[in-house]
Write a protein that holds these residues in place. Sequence first.
Motif, PDB file in Angstrom:
ATOM      1  N   GLU A   1       0.900  -1.195   0.123  1.00 47.51           N
ATOM      2  CA  GLU A   1       0.031   0.056   0.054  1.00 47.51           C
ATOM      3  C   GLU A   1       0.869   1.171   0.095  1.00 47.51           C
ATOM      4  OE1 GLU A   1      -3.108   0.288   2.879  1.00 47.51           O
ATOM      5  OE2 GLU A   1      -4.089  -1.522   2.254  1.00 47.51           O
ATOM      6  N   PHE A   2       2.093   1.340   0.774  1.00 48.11           N
ATOM      7  CA  PHE A   2       2.882   2.334   0.756  1.00 48.11           C
ATOM      8  C   PHE A   2       4.196   1.895   1.129  1.00 48.11           C
ATOM      9  CE2 PHE A   2       0.414   1.798   4.570  1.00 48.11           C
ATOM     10  CZ  PHE A   2       1.229   1.400   5.510  1.00 48.11           C
ATOM     11  N   PRO A   3       5.345   2.711   0.713  1.00 44.74           N
ATOM     12  CA  PRO A   3       6.802   2.184   0.948  1.00 44.74           C
ATOM     13  C   PRO A   3       6.720   2.132   2.489  1.00 44.74           C
ATOM     14  CG  PRO A   3       6.768   4.146   0.028  1.00 44.74           C
ATOM     15  CD  PRO A   3       5.454   3.877  -0.257  1.00 44.74           C
TER      16      PRO A   3
ATOM     17  N   HIS B   1      18.457   3.728   0.526  1.00 41.72           N
ATOM     18  CA  HIS B   1      18.407   3.487  -1.005  1.00 41.72           C
ATOM     19  C   HIS B   1      17.233   2.854  -1.557  1.00 41.72           C
ATOM     20  CE1 HIS B   1      20.840   0.051  -0.096  1.00 41.72           C
ATOM     21  NE2 HIS B   1      20.309  -0.367  -1.253  1.00 41.72           N
ATOM     22  N   TRP B   2      16.761   2.570  -2.675  1.00 42.59           N
ATOM     23  CA  TRP B   2      16.002   1.861  -3.369  1.00 42.59           C
ATOM     24  C   TRP B   2      16.638   0.830  -3.825  1.00 42.59           C
ATOM     25  CZ3 TRP B   2      11.108   3.021  -1.971  1.00 42.59           C
ATOM     26  CH2 TRP B   2      11.013   4.421  -1.654  1.00 42.59           C
ATOM     27  N   ASP B   3      16.083  -0.497  -3.582  1.00 44.46           N
ATOM     28  CA  ASP B   3      16.998  -1.751  -4.400  1.00 44.46           C
ATOM     29  C   ASP B   3      16.641  -1.795  -5.651  1.00 44.46           C
ATOM     30  OD1 ASP B   3      14.523  -2.996  -4.334  1.00 44.46           O
ATOM     31  OD2 ASP B   3      15.333  -4.046  -2.353  1.00 44.46           O
ATOM     32  N   ASP B   4      17.186  -2.790  -6.315  1.00 44.69           N
ATOM     33  CA  ASP B   4      16.784  -3.116  -7.747  1.00 44.69           C
ATOM     34  C   ASP B   4      15.361  -3.373  -7.834  1.00 44.69           C
ATOM     35  OD1 ASP B   4      19.505  -2.693  -8.306  1.00 44.69           O
ATOM     36  OD2 ASP B   4      19.965  -4.969  -8.292  1.00 44.69           O
ATOM     37  N   ALA B   5      14.811  -3.930  -6.926  1.00 47.71           N
ATOM     38  CA  ALA B   5      13.112  -4.119  -7.174  1.00 47.71           C
ATOM     39  C   ALA B   5      12.180  -2.972  -6.950  1.00 47.71           C
ATOM     40  CB  ALA B   5      12.910  -5.455  -6.308  1.00 47.71           C
ATOM     41  N   GLY B   6      13.031  -1.987  -6.532  1.00 46.29           N
ATOM     42  CA  GLY B   6      12.301  -0.735  -6.237  1.00 46.29           C
ATOM     43  C   GLY B   6      11.718  -0.664  -4.699  1.00 46.29           C
ATOM     44  N   GLU B   7      12.181  -1.726  -4.069  1.00 48.17           N
ATOM     45  CA  GLU B   7      12.082  -1.676  -2.380  1.00 48.17           C
ATOM     46  C   GLU B   7      12.946  -0.796  -1.853  1.00 48.17           C
ATOM     47  OE1 GLU B   7       9.168  -3.132  -0.936  1.00 48.17           O
ATOM     48  OE2 GLU B   7       8.490  -3.625  -3.170  1.00 48.17           O
ATOM     49  N   PRO B   8      12.544  -0.237  -0.689  1.00 45.50           N
ATOM     50  CA  PRO B   8      13.345   0.592   0.274  1.00 45.50           C
ATOM     51  C   PRO B   8      14.322  -0.253   1.162  1.00 45.50           C
ATOM     52  CG  PRO B   8      10.957   0.549   1.082  1.00 45.50           C
ATOM     53  CD  PRO B   8      11.002  -0.164   0.071  1.00 45.50           C
ATOM     54  N   ALA B   9      15.696   0.139   1.084  1.00 49.81           N
ATOM     55  CA  ALA B   9      16.600  -0.688   1.923  1.00 49.81           C
ATOM     56  C   ALA B   9      16.844   0.373   2.876  1.00 49.81           C
ATOM     57  CB  ALA B   9      17.781  -1.013   1.131  1.00 49.81           C
TER      58      ALA B   9
ATOM     59  N   HIS C   1       7.386   9.043   7.276  1.00 47.93           N
ATOM     60  CA  HIS C   1       6.154   9.632   7.304  1.00 47.93           C
ATOM     61  C   HIS C   1       5.860  10.176   8.912  1.00 47.93           C
ATOM     62  CE1 HIS C   1       2.236  10.171   5.444  1.00 47.93           C
ATOM     63  NE2 HIS C   1       1.536   9.667   6.564  1.00 47.93           N
ATOM     64  N   TYR C   2       6.163   9.461   9.824  1.00 44.66           N
ATOM     65  CA  TYR C   2       5.805   9.653  11.262  1.00 44.66           C
ATOM     66  C   TYR C   2       6.867  10.011  11.980  1.00 44.66           C
ATOM     67  CZ  TYR C   2       0.950   7.537   9.964  1.00 44.66           C
ATOM     68  OH  TYR C   2      -0.120   7.064   9.288  1.00 44.66           O
TER      69      TYR C   2
ATOM     70  N   PHE D   1       4.373   2.451  11.407  1.00 46.18           N
ATOM     71  CA  PHE D   1       5.348   3.327  11.894  1.00 46.18           C
ATOM     72  C   PHE D   1       6.273   3.511  11.090  1.00 46.18           C
ATOM     73  CE2 PHE D   1       8.507   3.909  15.104  1.00 46.18           C
ATOM     74  CZ  PHE D   1       8.263   5.235  15.493  1.00 46.18           C
ATOM     75  N   TYR D   2       6.736   2.771  10.300  1.00 46.21           N
ATOM     76  CA  TYR D   2       8.212   3.040   9.430  1.00 46.21           C
ATOM     77  C   TYR D   2       7.741   3.418   8.094  1.00 46.21           C
ATOM     78  CZ  TYR D   2      11.062   1.602  13.539  1.00 46.21           C
ATOM     79  OH  TYR D   2      11.766   1.777  14.673  1.00 46.21           O
ATOM     80  N   ARG D   3       6.849   3.755   7.565  1.00 41.52           N
ATOM     81  CA  ARG D   3       6.015   4.538   6.555  1.00 41.52           C
ATOM     82  C   ARG D   3       7.263   5.610   6.100  1.00 41.52           C
ATOM     83  NH1 ARG D   3       0.127   6.543   4.744  1.00 41.52           N
ATOM     84  NH2 ARG D   3       0.785   7.072   2.711  1.00 41.52           N
ATOM     85  N   ILE D   4       7.471   5.500   4.717  1.00 37.37           N
ATOM     86  CA  ILE D   4       8.473   6.521   4.478  1.00 37.37           C
ATOM     87  C   ILE D   4       8.048   7.170   3.111  1.00 37.37           C
ATOM     88  CG2 ILE D   4      10.457   5.410   5.131  1.00 37.37           C
ATOM     89  CD1 ILE D   4      11.165   4.329   2.190  1.00 37.37           C
ATOM     90  N   HIS D   5       8.273   8.473   2.795  1.00 38.27           N
ATOM     91  CA  HIS D   5       7.982   9.209   1.703  1.00 38.27           C
ATOM     92  C   HIS D   5       8.526   8.440   0.649  1.00 38.27           C
ATOM     93  CE1 HIS D   5       7.795  12.483  -1.305  1.00 38.27           C
ATOM     94  NE2 HIS D   5       7.290  12.965  -0.757  1.00 38.27           N
TER      95      HIS D   5
END
Length: 530
Positions: free
Chosen positions: A11-13, A97-105, A63-64, A52-56
């Motif tokens: 739903e959100f990164p 950073h964003w990994d190769d799959a577009g997921e946040p690291a 985010h929080y 809680f660890y939602r990010i922009h």
Amino acid sequence: MPWRGASYRGEFPSLGWAVSDWITDNLLVPDGPHAGEPLVLTDEQVGIVVRFYRIHPTTGAPHYRRAALVRSKGWGKSPLLGALALAEACGPVRFDHWDDAGEPAGRQVDTPWVQIAAVSVDQTDNTFKAILGMLGATDPDGEPAPIVARYGLDVGITRIGIPHGEVIEPVTSSAGTREGQRVTFAVLDETHLWIPSNHGPELAAVLRRNTAKMGGLTFESTNAWVPGQESVAEKTADAGKARSPGVLFDHRKNPKRVSLTNKRELRRGLTYVYGDSGTGKGGWVDIGRLMADIADPDTTVDDAYRFYLNDETVRSDAWVDPKIWKAQARPVAPEPQEAITAGFVGLAYSGAALIGCRVDSGEIFTVATWETDHEMVSRAEVTAQVDAIMAGYIVRRFYVDPREWGDSFDAWALAYGECVVSFGTHRPLAMGAAVDRFRTAVGAHLLHHDDDPVLTRHVERARRKTTTTGTLITARTDSPADQITAAKAAVLAYEARADVIAEGPDEPPAWGPSSPTEDRTIYQRQPLNI
């Protein structure tokens, strides 16, 4: 992992998925039959961590900035926040950073400093002992958790050293001694107990300032609060309900008030609020045992709703319902030379209040309030405000509690004549009738007020005290921080209006600006002691 099907996935990164994995890979179950096994969060807990660890989605910024978790007694708030404290010390909790799959690291916090804060040592133990258990430090025969060797932690019974940072430590000191510390994460434990009399709001404010300058986060845990106590939990709830930016407020309660006597309804209500921690879903809370505790004669209705059903309730000895009081706030602006009544209550060294009431509408408005901490209230300032209302309005009655202001009362009676009346707030017969009249008007939605924050605080603090001849109102404690002078002054102003109405419309005003200065009758009279 079992949480991969959680409803927040995609739903959100968020870094919360990585944090949840990190917890399982590094921490142990702190106690119970599964103590020493890898700590696997429940689906409900993972959902909280993920939010809680939602990010922009572009910058990766959090985010929080702060959160509050409101759950029932025994749900497992302290262990969850303990796990997050350890993650904030060593885990991948900040965007890298964003990994190769577009997921946040994620990455570790630079120079972490984690504090477990409460207003007493016993409260900090709730979380800090859970932390020690997750590290394997409470089992002399067990193996330490993987995190200890992996990150080189120095585990002590009062603090945990972090080689690449500062410490994880419990704190209970006064707010002033904490100002300026470079804290990166703070747990605020049991914030329903953080009230003005123990300086809890001050400590919360300092912790939030300290983490703000470091780009850090804070997380509260609490049971349902008592409305009107001005606790940190209540204030955070207000921020959450107002959808304040950066505030995550997670309060799980039944949509409707649950019956305590209908067993089927009660079991369903408890099962809902306890969620994954209930035994029906493989959790650790025995719902049947909770029902037995609720049925125990020593468990009050208030405690049953607050601690077990996670529903904030008004104390049984509360004078008025804060929700009803707040619902009756509206702008109140009396016109010049309008007929009013007034009430004054003052303490020598902890505050005073001058409250007005419009005769026509019965609306309450605040003229002036003084809140001090063991300092004398300025008699000159109070008298200036009294002179101002006498000059600006037609004051039909001015009821004054003269106990600690006898000299001022005598001066006002001499200057303004028969409108100034002595009304002792400690006398149960007259004051009891006035208190009941005021409370009845509030409960019937007939009394409106100007939403002055001091008056509202004092009304919400007031507690009913039943005597053989009537009901009085009293403060929660003898602390100056718990004074209710404005509430008592409002009662006097409203009672004065009731007496004016009872006298009839033809009764002339006792004092007002319509009387020429040269024609004012100034005389000494014997005060009417009610």
